[in-house]
Design a protein around this motif. Structure first.
Motif, short mmCIF file in Angstrom:
data_model
loop_
_atom_site.label_atom_id
_atom_site.label_comp_id
_atom_site.label_asym_id
_atom_site.label_seq_id
_atom_site.Cartn_x
_atom_site.Cartn_y
_atom_site.Cartn_z
N GLN A 1 60.34 18.69 29.50
CA GLN A 1 61.41 19.69 29.30
C GLN A 1 62.41 19.51 30.43
O GLN A 1 62.38 20.20 31.42
N SER A 2 63.31 18.55 30.27
CA SER A 2 64.18 18.14 31.36
C SER A 2 65.15 19.22 31.82
O SER A 2 65.68 19.14 32.92
N ASP A 3 65.42 20.24 30.99
CA ASP A 3 66.35 21.29 31.43
C ASP A 3 65.68 22.28 32.39
O ASP A 3 66.32 23.17 32.92
N GLY A 4 64.38 22.12 32.63
CA GLY A 4 63.67 22.95 33.59
C GLY A 4 63.32 24.34 33.11
O GLY A 4 62.89 25.18 33.88
N ASN A 5 63.50 24.61 31.83
CA ASN A 5 63.22 25.93 31.26
C ASN A 5 61.75 26.00 30.86
O ASN A 5 61.40 25.88 29.70
N LEU A 6 60.89 26.19 31.85
CA LEU A 6 59.45 26.16 31.63
C LEU A 6 58.89 27.57 31.55
O LEU A 6 59.42 28.50 32.15
N LEU A 7 57.80 27.70 30.85
CA LEU A 7 57.04 28.95 30.83
C LEU A 7 55.76 28.69 31.61
O LEU A 7 54.86 27.98 31.13
N CYS A 8 55.70 29.19 32.83
CA CYS A 8 54.54 28.98 33.69
C CYS A 8 53.68 30.23 33.67
O CYS A 8 54.10 31.28 34.16
N LEU A 9 52.51 30.13 33.09
CA LEU A 9 51.61 31.27 32.99
C LEU A 9 50.66 31.29 34.19
O LEU A 9 50.11 30.26 34.57
N PRO A 10 50.46 32.46 34.76
CA PRO A 10 49.53 32.56 35.88
C PRO A 10 48.08 32.52 35.38
O PRO A 10 47.80 32.79 34.22
N PHE A 11 47.18 32.19 36.29
CA PHE A 11 45.76 32.29 35.98
C PHE A 11 45.40 33.77 35.84
O PHE A 11 46.05 34.63 36.41
N LEU A 12 44.35 34.05 35.09
CA LEU A 12 43.89 35.43 34.95
C LEU A 12 43.20 35.87 36.23
O LEU A 12 42.53 35.07 36.90
N THR A 13 43.31 37.16 36.52
CA THR A 13 42.57 37.73 37.65
C THR A 13 41.10 37.85 37.24
O THR A 13 40.76 37.67 36.06
N GLU A 14 40.25 38.19 38.19
CA GLU A 14 38.83 38.39 37.86
C GLU A 14 38.66 39.49 36.82
O GLU A 14 37.87 39.35 35.89
N GLU A 15 39.42 40.57 36.99
CA GLU A 15 39.31 41.69 36.05
C GLU A 15 39.81 41.29 34.65
O GLU A 15 39.16 41.58 33.64
N GLU A 16 40.95 40.60 34.60
CA GLU A 16 41.47 40.14 33.30
C GLU A 16 40.51 39.15 32.65
O GLU A 16 40.30 39.18 31.43
N SER A 17 39.93 38.28 33.46
CA SER A 17 38.97 37.30 32.94
C SER A 17 37.76 38.01 32.33
O SER A 17 37.30 37.65 31.24
N PHE A 18 37.25 39.00 33.03
CA PHE A 18 36.07 39.72 32.55
C PHE A 18 36.40 40.51 31.27
O PHE A 18 35.60 40.55 30.34
N ASP A 19 37.59 41.13 31.22
CA ASP A 19 38.00 41.85 30.01
C ASP A 19 38.09 40.91 28.81
O ASP A 19 37.60 41.23 27.72
N LEU A 20 38.69 39.73 29.01
CA LEU A 20 38.78 38.74 27.93
C LEU A 20 37.39 38.28 27.50
O LEU A 20 37.08 38.20 26.32
N PHE A 21 36.54 38.02 28.48
CA PHE A 21 35.17 37.58 28.20
C PHE A 21 34.42 38.62 27.38
O PHE A 21 33.76 38.29 26.39
N LYS A 22 34.54 39.90 27.78
CA LYS A 22 33.86 40.98 27.04
C LYS A 22 34.37 41.06 25.60
O LYS A 22 33.58 41.19 24.67
N ARG A 23 35.68 41.01 25.43
CA ARG A 23 36.26 41.12 24.07
C ARG A 23 35.81 39.97 23.17
O ARG A 23 35.56 40.16 21.99
N LYS A 24 35.73 38.78 23.73
CA LYS A 24 35.37 37.62 22.92
C LYS A 24 33.87 37.49 22.72
O LYS A 24 33.42 36.98 21.70
N THR A 25 33.08 37.92 23.68
CA THR A 25 31.63 37.83 23.55
C THR A 25 31.07 38.95 22.70
O THR A 25 30.12 38.75 21.95
N PHE A 26 31.66 40.13 22.81
CA PHE A 26 31.18 41.31 22.08
C PHE A 26 32.32 41.96 21.30
O PHE A 26 32.80 43.04 21.66
#
Length: 134
Positions: free
Chosen positions: A70-95
């Motif tokens: 993307q040579s114009d530099g218009n990127l979408l940079c997503l941050p890593f999930l926090t521990e709490e966000e990771s655990f919430d996602l894990f719970k929703r997908k596992t159960f």
């Protein structure tokens, strides 16, 4: 064999990619986890701009690959999930039905999540596997 087919065969045999031709069709394609500028160049050369509105979306963990694609530099940079966000996602997908863990399952889940380093795809894949065993 057309030039585009020759190109696709070269990329597929060299990089072991599975590519579906969308020649003459407008649409959007997604390519996950491009690992180098050369890999992107090889892939993109099979889909030249036909001015039909088609787009290719790619994901990569490497900022230099994203900037190259993307040579114009218009990127979408997503941050890593926090521990709490990771655990919430894990719970929703596992159960998905809401049945929740006991303390041992919480400990196991959090230990696994540390290895995922906040990467949503890793969390979803592991949770999908584990929901059959919890």
């Amino acid at each position: 064999m057309t030039l585009r087919n020759e190109c696709m065969n070269k990329v597929i045999s060299r990089k072991k990619l599975k590519v579906i031709s969308i020649v003459g069709m407008a649409g959007i394609g997604r390519v996950d986890d491009i690992w180098s500028n050369e890999a992107w160049d090889d892939f993109q050369s099979c889909f030249p701009d036909d001015n039909n509105g088609s787009k290719i979306m790619l994901t990569t963990r490497l900022k230099d690959v994203a900037l190259h694609a993307q040579s114009d530099g218009n990127l979408l940079c997503l941050p890593f999930l926090t521990e709490e966000e990771s655990f919430d996602l894990f719970k929703r997908k596992t159960f998905p039905t809401g049945n929740f863990f006991n303390e041992l399952k919480v400990l196991i889940g959090k230990t696994i999540l540390k290895k995922c380093n906040g990467l949503p795809l890793a969390i979803v894949v592991i949770a999908g596997f584990l929901k059959n065993y919890f």
